[in-house]
Write a protein that holds these residues in place. Structure first.
Motif, mmCIF file in Angstrom:
data_model
loop_
_atom_site.group_PDB
_atom_site.id
_atom_site.type_symbol
_atom_site.label_atom_id
_atom_site.label_comp_id
_atom_site.label_asym_id
_atom_site.label_seq_id
_atom_site.Cartn_x
_atom_site.Cartn_y
_atom_site.Cartn_z
ATOM 1 N N LEU A 17 -38.459 30.742 27.019
ATOM 2 C CA LEU A 17 -38.445 29.640 25.821
ATOM 3 C C LEU A 17 -38.468 30.364 24.488
ATOM 4 C CD1 LEU A 17 -41.288 27.518 27.285
ATOM 5 C CD2 LEU A 17 -38.850 27.099 27.223
ATOM 6 N N ASP A 18 -38.764 31.790 24.530
ATOM 7 C CA ASP A 18 -38.645 32.556 23.130
ATOM 8 C C ASP A 18 -37.334 32.643 23.003
ATOM 9 O OD1 ASP A 18 -41.463 32.671 23.267
ATOM 10 O OD2 ASP A 18 -41.247 34.804 24.123
ATOM 11 N N TYR A 19 -36.168 32.648 23.802
ATOM 12 C CA TYR A 19 -34.902 32.669 23.653
ATOM 13 C C TYR A 19 -34.179 31.261 23.462
ATOM 14 C CZ TYR A 19 -35.312 37.800 24.830
ATOM 15 O OH TYR A 19 -35.749 38.995 24.902
ATOM 16 N N ASP A 20 -35.011 30.284 23.547
ATOM 17 C CA ASP A 20 -34.595 28.688 23.327
ATOM 18 C C ASP A 20 -33.668 28.429 24.642
ATOM 19 O OD1 ASP A 20 -34.688 26.349 22.116
ATOM 20 O OD2 ASP A 20 -32.798 26.662 21.000
ATOM 21 N N ILE A 21 -34.328 29.105 25.854
ATOM 22 C CA ILE A 21 -33.604 28.784 27.291
ATOM 23 C C ILE A 21 -34.379 27.895 27.865
ATOM 24 C CG2 ILE A 21 -32.228 29.376 29.288
ATOM 25 C CD1 ILE A 21 -31.086 31.835 27.470
ATOM 26 N N SER A 22 -34.175 26.806 28.384
ATOM 27 C CA SER A 22 -35.020 25.907 29.055
ATOM 28 C C SER A 22 -34.998 26.331 30.639
ATOM 29 C CB SER A 22 -34.758 24.403 29.199
ATOM 30 O OG SER A 22 -33.295 24.241 29.911
ATOM 31 N N ASP A 23 -36.168 26.008 31.434
ATOM 32 C CA ASP A 23 -36.204 26.224 32.631
ATOM 33 C C ASP A 23 -35.005 25.989 33.558
ATOM 34 O OD1 ASP A 23 -38.489 27.496 32.332
ATOM 35 O OD2 ASP A 23 -39.692 25.731 33.151
ATOM 36 N N ASN A 24 -34.249 24.711 33.415
ATOM 37 C CA ASN A 24 -33.229 24.075 34.148
ATOM 38 C C ASN A 24 -32.011 25.020 33.597
ATOM 39 O OD1 ASN A 24 -34.444 21.999 35.301
ATOM 40 N ND2 ASN A 24 -34.309 20.817 33.680
ATOM 41 N N ARG A 25 -31.855 25.531 32.282
ATOM 42 C CA ARG A 25 -30.599 26.306 31.878
ATOM 43 C C ARG A 25 -30.797 27.490 32.380
ATOM 44 N NH1 ARG A 25 -25.463 26.597 30.633
ATOM 45 N NH2 ARG A 25 -25.176 28.326 29.332
#
Length: 128
Positions: free
Chosen positions: A10-18
């Motif tokens: 999430l710190d990298y703005d990447i969701s779990d699904n992504r």
């Protein structure tokens, strides 16, 4: 074998699904290499009439498939190289084969390796 945990990106703005999408994209690495090796050469054009009056070009389809596979493989390798040029082989082994940190015999701490892995997925996300 232990259950594999998802990275928190999430710190990298990447969701779990992504993250899962990128992870399984990497897991197809060997499969993509195998398919690419099996498409050894382009044959002379063989046009076939398909439904309606559309013409199908087998050679163009093969060339397109080779280009896509080559690009996918290159994206994974370049993200690993950019994440860390010296440890890139270890990183590739982990993200493509799922080899756990404990079995890699890598010359970096566990925390350092997982920071490197998070950076890899961040770079991969930007490329893909």
């Amino acid at each position: 074998m232990a259950k594999e945990r998802n990275l928190q990106l999430l710190d990298y703005d990447i969701s779990d699904n992504r993250y899962r999408e990128l992870k399984y994209f990497c897991r197809q690495y060997k499969e993509k290499q195998k398919i690419l090796r099996s498409i050894t050469e382009l044959s002379s054009p063989q046009f076939q009439v398909t439904r309606g009056d559309a013409i199908s070009d087998k050679t163009a389809k093969i060339a397109t498939k080779r280009a896509q596979l080559t690009d996918d493989i290159k994206i994974i390798e370049q993200a690993a190289l950019e994440a860390d040029g010296e440890l890139y082989a270890y990183l590739l082994k982990n993200v493509t084969d799922g080899v756990a940190y404990e079995y890699l015999d890598i010359p970096v701490s566990r925390a350092g390796f997982y920071a490197l892995r998070r950076r890899f997925f961040y770079l991969l996300d930007k490329r893909r």
